[in-house]
Design an enzyme around this catalytic site. Sequence first.
Site, PDB file in Angstrom:
ATOM      1  N   GLU A  46       0.817  -1.213   0.000  1.00  8.37           N
ATOM      2  CA  GLU A  46       0.000   0.000   0.000  1.00  8.37           C
ATOM      3  C   GLU A  46       0.853   1.266   0.000  1.00  8.37           C
ATOM      4  OE1 GLU A  46      -2.963   0.309  -0.738  1.00  8.37           O
ATOM      5  OE2 GLU A  46      -3.648  -1.756  -0.577  1.00  8.37           O
ATOM      6  N   TYR A 129      -6.487   6.885   3.685  1.00  9.93           N
ATOM      7  CA  TYR A 129      -6.642   5.818   2.698  1.00  9.93           C
ATOM      8  C   TYR A 129      -5.892   4.558   3.139  1.00  9.93           C
ATOM      9  CZ  TYR A 129      -5.476   2.583  -0.820  1.00  9.93           C
ATOM     10  OH  TYR A 129      -5.266   1.386  -1.434  1.00  9.93           O
ATOM     11  N   ASP A 147      -9.369   6.032  -2.399  1.00  8.33           N
ATOM     12  CA  ASP A 147      -8.260   6.547  -3.199  1.00  8.33           C
ATOM     13  C   ASP A 147      -8.814   7.236  -4.444  1.00  8.33           C
ATOM     14  OD1 ASP A 147      -9.191   4.451  -4.725  1.00  8.33           O
ATOM     15  OD2 ASP A 147      -7.190   3.874  -5.390  1.00  8.33           O
TER      16      ASP A 147
END
Length: 355
Positions: A46, A129, A147
């Site tokens: 991520e 996020y 996102d």
Amino acid sequence: MQTTNNTKQINMLSEIVTPLLRWYHSQARILPWRENPQPYYVWISEIMLQQTRVEAVKPYFDRFITALPTVQALAEVPEGDLLKLWEGLGYYNRARNLQKAAQQVMQEHTGNLPASYDALLALPGIGRYTAGAIASIAYHIGVPAVDGNVLRVITRLIASREDIMKEKTRKMIEAYLQEIMPTDKAGDFNQALMELGAMVCLPKGAAKCPLCPLKQLCLSHAEDYTTEIPVKTPKKARRPENLTMFRLQYQDKIAFQQRPNKGLLANMWELPHIDGHLSIEEIKNHIANLGLPIQSIQALPPAKHIFTHIEWHMIGYAITLRALPAHSPWHWISHSDRVESFAIPTAFKAYVFEE
DNA sequence: AATTCGGGGAA
DNA sequence: TTCCCAGAATT
């Protein structure tokens, strides 16, 4: 008043859950970080994926977790080795924040990434996020992960012309998604929204609506708004900067210096350079003033490098010295060390590896 | 709320 | 060229 409107959006969006999950289960890409979604792997992926395309991350992910397979290994690795693993991926503060967070996890969470949205959010480099993504994908916690893909998909679904660059819009969409979240399948649901944005609900009028599992529900498809939505405020123009690069060489070594520990490309290695475009006569004077014995000097081709907010217009000179100065401010780095040991930003590579 | 952080792929 | 990318931190 506002409530009526929100309820309407939420009722409409609640219908996407089932068809979206069904589509995702049949269409999801096979990605390295999906094979074994344990918290550390999800975290690394991520962070790498922040403002970075899936295809760009692929060659970095496996190499990174092989080199640093645990939170502890990440916490203890020398910064130079860490930056070398990140070299070319950009936004290098992501790597430094990753290590700060790893050290914090070792001290405050006994080496395990916390299984809580708020605790994740408190770690360096993890914002709303990323906290939502890790919490939902690795820990199956029922929180949204909004996102750029999700902003586009949701604003199109409800035909919203709110500016997606604004914090208010993102929080509104987070609130909608929290309401319709299938709490037992949060990770799949969040990834399905992103996958749809990446594969079908494409930006800039490239949406593949005929392939979309949500087309019957989508207000933008119904009204043909996908070229107008989402609405984004335009970004500021880049500023140009002229630079003159020096490729100072002696035998198989080249002069390098380390950039400052803050700001652009912090702590990475670079060629000596000065502001502006200097002529060959000015270069000769400049080098002579430094007391360096020039054997030969040769102009190198101009190069351009584009950052998000800056544009470097570079010219360069290869300067071969007759001897190494006794005291110079530079590190003299051989070709093999250059390739293997020092993290060098892409911006410099045109001159570093020009032969 | 605006700016600063990289780099590459696609149209 | 411009836009955008599984954004976050700092000012």
